[in-house]
Enzyme design. Structure first.
Site, short mmCIF file in Angstrom:
data_model
loop_
_atom_site.label_atom_id
_atom_site.label_comp_id
_atom_site.label_asym_id
_atom_site.label_seq_id
_atom_site.Cartn_x
_atom_site.Cartn_y
_atom_site.Cartn_z
N PRO A 21 0.89 -1.22 -0.02
CG PRO A 21 0.03 -0.67 2.14
CD PRO A 21 1.09 -1.88 0.82
CB CYS A 23 0.07 7.61 1.20
SG CYS A 23 -0.37 7.16 2.62
CB ALA A 55 -2.93 4.42 4.73
CD GLN A 100 -2.11 0.13 4.66
OE1 GLN A 100 -2.29 1.21 4.56
NE2 GLN A 100 -1.76 -0.52 5.41
CE1 TYR A 182 0.54 7.12 10.50
CE2 TYR A 182 0.78 5.86 8.81
CZ TYR A 182 0.74 6.65 9.39
OH TYR A 182 1.57 7.75 8.25
NE ARG A 230 2.46 -2.88 5.14
CZ ARG A 230 3.44 -2.65 4.52
NH1 ARG A 230 3.21 -1.20 4.12
NH2 ARG A 230 4.33 -3.14 3.74
NE ARG A 324 10.92 2.69 -0.05
CZ ARG A 324 12.06 2.53 1.10
NH1 ARG A 324 12.81 3.57 1.79
NH2 ARG A 324 12.57 1.49 1.69
C1 LIG Z 1 5.18 6.91 -1.20
C2 LIG Z 1 4.92 5.86 -0.38
C3 LIG Z 1 3.55 5.96 0.49
C4 LIG Z 1 2.96 4.49 1.50
N1 LIG Z 1 2.09 4.07 1.86
C5 LIG Z 1 1.94 2.96 2.76
C6 LIG Z 1 1.05 3.02 2.77
O1 LIG Z 1 -0.26 3.83 2.86
N2 LIG Z 1 0.27 1.91 4.23
C7 LIG Z 1 1.23 1.06 4.53
O2 LIG Z 1 0.92 0.47 5.61
N3 LIG Z 1 2.38 1.56 4.33
C8 LIG Z 1 2.81 2.30 3.21
N4 LIG Z 1 4.24 2.84 2.95
C9 LIG Z 1 5.43 2.08 3.17
C10 LIG Z 1 5.30 0.62 1.75
O3 LIG Z 1 3.76 0.08 2.15
C11 LIG Z 1 6.82 -0.18 2.44
O4 LIG Z 1 6.37 -0.53 4.30
C12 LIG Z 1 7.49 0.91 2.80
O5 LIG Z 1 7.95 1.70 2.18
C13 LIG Z 1 8.93 -0.44 2.54
O6 LIG Z 1 9.12 -0.84 1.87
P1 LIG Z 1 10.16 -1.12 0.10
O7 LIG Z 1 11.38 -0.61 1.37
O8 LIG Z 1 9.86 -1.93 -0.36
O9 LIG Z 1 9.84 0.29 0.01
C14 LIG Z 1 4.31 3.84 1.93
C15 LIG Z 1 5.57 3.67 1.61
C16 LIG Z 1 5.58 4.76 0.03
C17 LIG Z 1 7.50 5.06 -0.54
#
Ligand SMILES: Cc1cc2nc3c(=O)[nH]c(=O)nc-3n(C[C@H](O)[C@H](O)[C@H](O)COP(=O)(O)O)c2cc1C
Length: 354
Positions: A21, A23, A55, A100, A182, A230, A324
């Site tokens: 997920p 945002c 989220a 989510q 949160y 989560r 990412r």
């Molecule tokens: C732009 C962005 C928005 C995110 N929004 C959420 C979200 O809405 N809900 C959530 O649980 N985690 C959110 N995260 C965290 C990611 O889901 C993920 O757990 C975190 O970036 C680590 O994973 P990665 O190394 O593959 O980026 C967000 C991360 C990024 C980069």
């Protein structure tokens, strides 16, 4: 292994790769916009087995920023349904979509990341925030209202209403956001929860509200409908949620019908010492696999297809989520399939790609 199917509740997911997920901070009063349409359409045909919607706030004051998506009225629901249907129309065969559901608690009323990520200032139209206790997230953050029993009942109801709207829209799976500092995380953590009633103090008391929310949503969805959370594997703080507390919480969730966990960490304190690096949260997922029987998803700096595949082969986790890396390469799954010599279906329009 990355490309073998897996079942969560009664849902079969075609492979183990999940779009985490994310945002987009691009909604208007909770209502999704054209940005979300293109974002979810391209991720829909990415080949990931499961695409998680960002989220999504269950009430207006539960949004992180003015621009977060919500599911708390008919306008939010209408836009989400339209965008979901567009994404589904071009999605890879059998790709599932999950949502989510979230409440930001004391981290609500803040700026978008690219605006500073701080609490909203007086001239930025801030709103009152809620939490387990009246403890701000950091200096210069809003002091939240310590939630009354009525507030808790209201928010529980909002989670249930949002879950029902999610079912009506047609989502395949629902995830409750219980980490990253949160609201539900705030209740669970000794750092943010200093209540003296039955919702604070012992771990049993701190778990009560998050478990009540999960239980209420569980009752509202059909038997077997995939429902997960989560959660926080550790807060990376001495006083905070540690691995043992996280395991106890996970086992309680399992007892009340949780199908899966995505194990993340941190987010409830401004500067936790997180040993960030490739696969830095995989050990937390492994710990949950060893101590529960739920489907376990891991996340966090997973970028290399072969190493991602090893996580599944080694049974450290059942699924991997990527955030990412999908932003820089929405074709991550197609490239991974090529690396792992798996023949994945790509849209015929793009079959001639290099
Ligand atoms: C732009 C962005 C928005 C995110 N929004 C959420 C979200 O809405 N809900 C959530 O649980 N985690 C959110 N995260 C965290 C990611 O889901 C993920 O757990 C975190 O970036 C680590 O994973 P990665 O190394 O593959 O980026 C967000 C991360 C990024 C980069």
């Amino acid at each position: 292994m990355l490309f073998t199917p897996i079942k969560i509740g009664n849902l079969e997911i075609p492979n183990r790769v999940v779009v985490a997920p994310m945002c987009q901070y691009s909604a208007v009063d909770g209502v999704m916009t054209d940005w979300h349409t293109q974002h979810l359409m391209q991720l829909g045909y990415s080949g990931a087995g499961l695409v998680m919607i960002e989220a999504t706030a269950v009430e207006r004051v539960g949004r992180i920023t003015h621009h977060c998506a919500g599911l708390y009225n008919e306008f939010c629901a209408k836009s989400l349904k339209e965008i979901f249907e567009r994404a589904k129309a071009v999605a890879s065969p059998n790709t599932s979509f999950g949502i989510q559901l979230s409440h930001a608690g004391r981290k609500a009323s803040s700026q978008r990341p690219w605006e500073g990520r701080k609490s909203l200032k007086d001239e930025e139209d801030p709103w009152p925030t809620f939490s387990a206790s009246s403890i701000p997230f950091d200096d210069d953050w809003h002091t939240p209202h310590s939630m009354s029993k009525n507030d808790m009942d209201r928010i529980k109801k909002k989670f249930v209403e949002a879950a029902i709207m999610s079912l009506q829209i047609g989502f395949d799976l629902i995830e409750i956001h219980g980490t990253h500092g949160y609201l539900l995380h705030q209740f669970l953590s000794n750092i943010s929860n200093k209540r003296s009633d039955e919702y604070g103090g012992s771990l049993e008391n701190r778990m009560r509200f998050p478990l009540e929310v999960f239980g209420a949503v569980k009752e509202a969805v059909p038997e077997g409908f995939p429902l997960g959370m989560r959660i926080t594997g550790t807060e990376w703080e001495k006083e905070g949620i540690n691995e043992n507390e996280a395991i106890t919480f996970a086992q309680k969730l399992q007892q009340i019908g949780c199908h899966y966990l995505c194990v993340s960490s941190g987010g409830n304190t401004p500067n936790p010492k997180i040993p960030i690096g490739p696969h830095y949260q995989v050990h937390l997922a492994k710990m949950m696999k060893e101590n529960t029987d739920m489907v376990i998803r891991t996340v966090g700096m997973i970028t290399e297809p072969t190493k991602a595949n090893d996580i599944i082969v080694n049974q450290d986790a059942d699924m991997i989520a990527i955030a990412r890396a999908f932003l820089s390469n929405p074709r991550w799954v197609w490239d991974a399939a090529r690396t792992l010599q798996y023949d994945i279906l790509v849209p015929p329009q793009y079959a001639r790609r290099f």
